[in-house]
Design an enzyme around this catalytic site. Structure first.
Site, PDB file in Angstrom:
ATOM      1  N   ASN A 191      41.469  34.153  39.761  1.00  0.00           N
ATOM      2  CA  ASN A 191      41.993  33.852  41.096  1.00  0.00           C
ATOM      3  C   ASN A 191      40.887  33.163  41.886  1.00  0.00           C
ATOM      4  OD1 ASN A 191      43.124  33.760  43.614  1.00  0.00           O
ATOM      5  ND2 ASN A 191      42.926  35.954  44.026  1.00  0.00           N
ATOM      6  N   TRP A 192      41.013  31.860  42.033  1.00  0.00           N
ATOM      7  CA  TRP A 192      39.957  31.105  42.721  1.00  0.00           C
ATOM      8  C   TRP A 192      40.079  31.197  44.241  1.00  0.00           C
ATOM      9  CZ3 TRP A 192      39.988  25.953  39.429  1.00  0.00           C
ATOM     10  CH2 TRP A 192      39.472  26.237  38.157  1.00  0.00           C
ATOM     11  N   LYS A 193      41.104  31.854  44.728  1.00  0.00           N
ATOM     12  CA  LYS A 193      41.310  31.986  46.180  1.00  0.00           C
ATOM     13  C   LYS A 193      41.198  30.600  46.836  1.00  0.00           C
ATOM     14  CE  LYS A 193      39.202  36.523  45.817  1.00  0.00           C
ATOM     15  NZ  LYS A 193      39.104  37.765  46.502  1.00  0.00           N
TER      16      LYS A 193
ATOM     17  N   HIS B 153      49.140  39.678  46.650  1.00  0.00           N
ATOM     18  CA  HIS B 153      47.687  39.920  46.703  1.00  0.00           C
ATOM     19  C   HIS B 153      47.352  40.582  48.044  1.00  0.00           C
ATOM     20  CE1 HIS B 153      43.375  39.238  46.804  1.00  0.00           C
ATOM     21  NE2 HIS B 153      43.437  39.023  45.493  1.00  0.00           N
TER      22      HIS B 153
ATOM     23  N   GLU C 194      45.031  40.173  50.050  1.00  0.00           N
ATOM     24  CA  GLU C 194      44.633  39.245  51.116  1.00  0.00           C
ATOM     25  C   GLU C 194      45.857  38.650  51.801  1.00  0.00           C
ATOM     26  OE1 GLU C 194      41.941  36.832  48.835  1.00  0.00           O
ATOM     27  OE2 GLU C 194      40.531  38.499  48.701  1.00  0.00           O
TER      28      GLU C 194
ATOM     29  N   GLU D 107      44.712  46.486  42.070  1.00  0.00           N
ATOM     30  CA  GLU D 107      43.543  45.977  42.783  1.00  0.00           C
ATOM     31  C   GLU D 107      43.273  46.835  44.023  1.00  0.00           C
ATOM     32  OE1 GLU D 107      42.655  41.623  41.723  1.00  0.00           O
ATOM     33  OE2 GLU D 107      43.857  41.666  43.528  1.00  0.00           O
TER      34      GLU D 107
ATOM     35  N   GLY E 140      36.127  41.758  46.201  1.00  0.00           N
ATOM     36  CA  GLY E 140      35.087  40.936  46.828  1.00  0.00           C
ATOM     37  C   GLY E 140      33.947  41.725  47.424  1.00  0.00           C
TER      38      GLY E 140
ATOM     39  N   SER F   5      36.089  43.203  41.937  1.00  0.00           N
ATOM     40  CA  SER F   5      34.662  43.115  41.585  1.00  0.00           C
ATOM     41  C   SER F   5      34.418  43.258  40.087  1.00  0.00           C
ATOM     42  CB  SER F   5      33.846  44.148  42.379  1.00  0.00           C
ATOM     43  OG  SER F   5      33.910  43.848  43.766  1.00  0.00           O
TER      44      SER F   5
ATOM     45  N   GLY G 258      38.319  37.515  40.695  1.00  0.00           N
ATOM     46  CA  GLY G 258      38.111  36.587  41.807  1.00  0.00           C
ATOM     47  C   GLY G 258      36.775  35.889  41.671  1.00  0.00           C
ATOM     48  N   GLY G 259      35.773  36.384  42.390  1.00  0.00           N
ATOM     49  CA  GLY G 259      34.476  35.710  42.474  1.00  0.00           C
ATOM     50  C   GLY G 259      33.894  35.294  41.130  1.00  0.00           C
TER      51      GLY G 259
HETATM   52  C1  PEP Z   1      40.880  39.054  43.519  1.00  0.00           C
HETATM   53  O1  PEP Z   1      40.776  38.116  44.290  1.00  0.00           O
HETATM   54  O2  PEP Z   1      41.987  39.347  43.063  1.00  0.00           O
HETATM   55  C2  PEP Z   1      39.692  39.806  43.156  1.00  0.00           C
HETATM   56  C3  PEP Z   1      39.817  40.837  42.370  1.00  0.00           C
HETATM   57  O3  PEP Z   1      38.493  39.366  43.672  1.00  0.00           O
HETATM   58  P1  PEP Z   1      37.014  39.815  43.194  1.00  0.00           P
HETATM   59  O4  PEP Z   1      36.999  39.775  41.691  1.00  0.00           O
HETATM   60  O5  PEP Z   1      36.105  38.812  43.799  1.00  0.00           O
HETATM   61  O6  PEP Z   1      36.804  41.216  43.687  1.00  0.00           O
END
Ligand code: PEP
Length: 265
Positions: free
Chosen positions: A21-23, A105, A107, A177, A183, A223, A244-245
């Site tokens: 997930n590049w957001k 998600h 967010e 999640e 994040g 994370s 994500g990151g």
């Molecule tokens: C996400 O955006 O779904 C996520 C899990 O982000 P991160 O891995 O950065 O915590």
């Protein structure tokens, strides 16, 4: 409106699935280059289903840059097919552009007011148009500390998936999640994530029966890094990761995919 075929997983062994997930990161050019770098970095994970979810503006670029062994997903969809909904992109429009859609998600729930009912409508729209939904659920830190995790998860899973047939349900990918882990660099423990995944599967069973529930892939997200991926991907109830990151770093993401490949014996 005719329905696209459902990608039923009934009776299938759960294939590990890792999604990036590049957001809201990368320009279209950067997205295309990053997709290519990721595909080059992942050299030996044939049994793992891979999905890259770039920003909407880059879906087409990324799809064109990759071969069909790597899936592409939207980070959000709207449930109506067309109409006066300025700024939205429908599941119907994405047919032929991508194959998956992240739905619900945290967010989007937090910053854009997405409700369980909206999540449900989006899941329905994705299934209608043959997109595989990756449905996110997870508790906040306050909910965890108040001992509400199990109830909250059950509420979100039922809210998203009520009324869905066993065949459709089997094709859904769930992502557990925890909001506090996204994040933040503070991941859940493998055991805690596995316990919640087990809870998700029992709620899925109450919706669509045992065969469908056993077929659903459940990801952990929050994370995930190359260093901790194996802790999650070695758990019995966790079939993949939503990243994500770390998915913005090709070598790190490739190492996470490798941890998923180790599930396959
Ligand atoms: C996400 O955006 O779904 C996520 C899990 O982000 P991160 O891995 O950065 O915590």
């Amino acid at each position: 409106m005719s329905s696209a075929p459902v990608h039923s997983q009934l009776g299938s062994v759960r294939r590990p699935i890792v999604a990036a997930n590049w957001k809201m990161h990368t320009t279209p050019t950067e997205a295309r280059d990053l997709a290519v770098k990721i595909s080059e970095a992942i050299t030996d994970a044939p049994g793992v289903e891979l999905v890259i979810c770039p920003p909407a503006i880059s879906l087409y670029n990324v799809r064109k840059a990759l071969d069909s062994t790597i899936g592409v997903g939207a980070q959000n969809i709207y449930w109506k097919d067309a109409g006066p909904f300025t700024g939205e992109i429908s599941a119907a429009m994405l047919v032929g552009v991508c194959e998956y859609a992240i739905i619900g998600h945290s967010e989007r729930r937090q910053h854009f007011g997405e409700t369980d009912e909206a999540v449900h409508l989006k899941v329905r729209a994705a299934l209608t148009h043959g997109l595989t939904p990756i449905v996110c659920v997870g508790e906040t830190l306050a909910q965890r500390e108040a001992g509400q995790t199990n109830d909250l998860i059950a509420y979100q899973v039922r809210g998203a998936l009520h009324g869905i047939s066993p065949e459709e349900l089997s094709s859904v990918v769930m992502a557990y999640e925890p909001v506090w882990a996204i994040g933040t660099g503070i991941a859940a423990s493998g055991d805690d994530a596995n316990a919640v995944a087990l809870r998700i599967r029992s709620v899925l069973e109450s919706i669509g029966g045992s065969d469908a529930a056993q077929a659903v892939r459940i990801q952990y997200g929050g994370s995930v890094t190359a260093a901790n991926a194996a802790e999650f991907l070695s758990q019995a109830e966790i079939d993949g990761a939503l990243v994500g990151g770390a998915s913005l770093k090709p070598l790190e993401f490739a190492a996470i995919v490798q941890a998923a490949a180790a599930r396959i014996v």
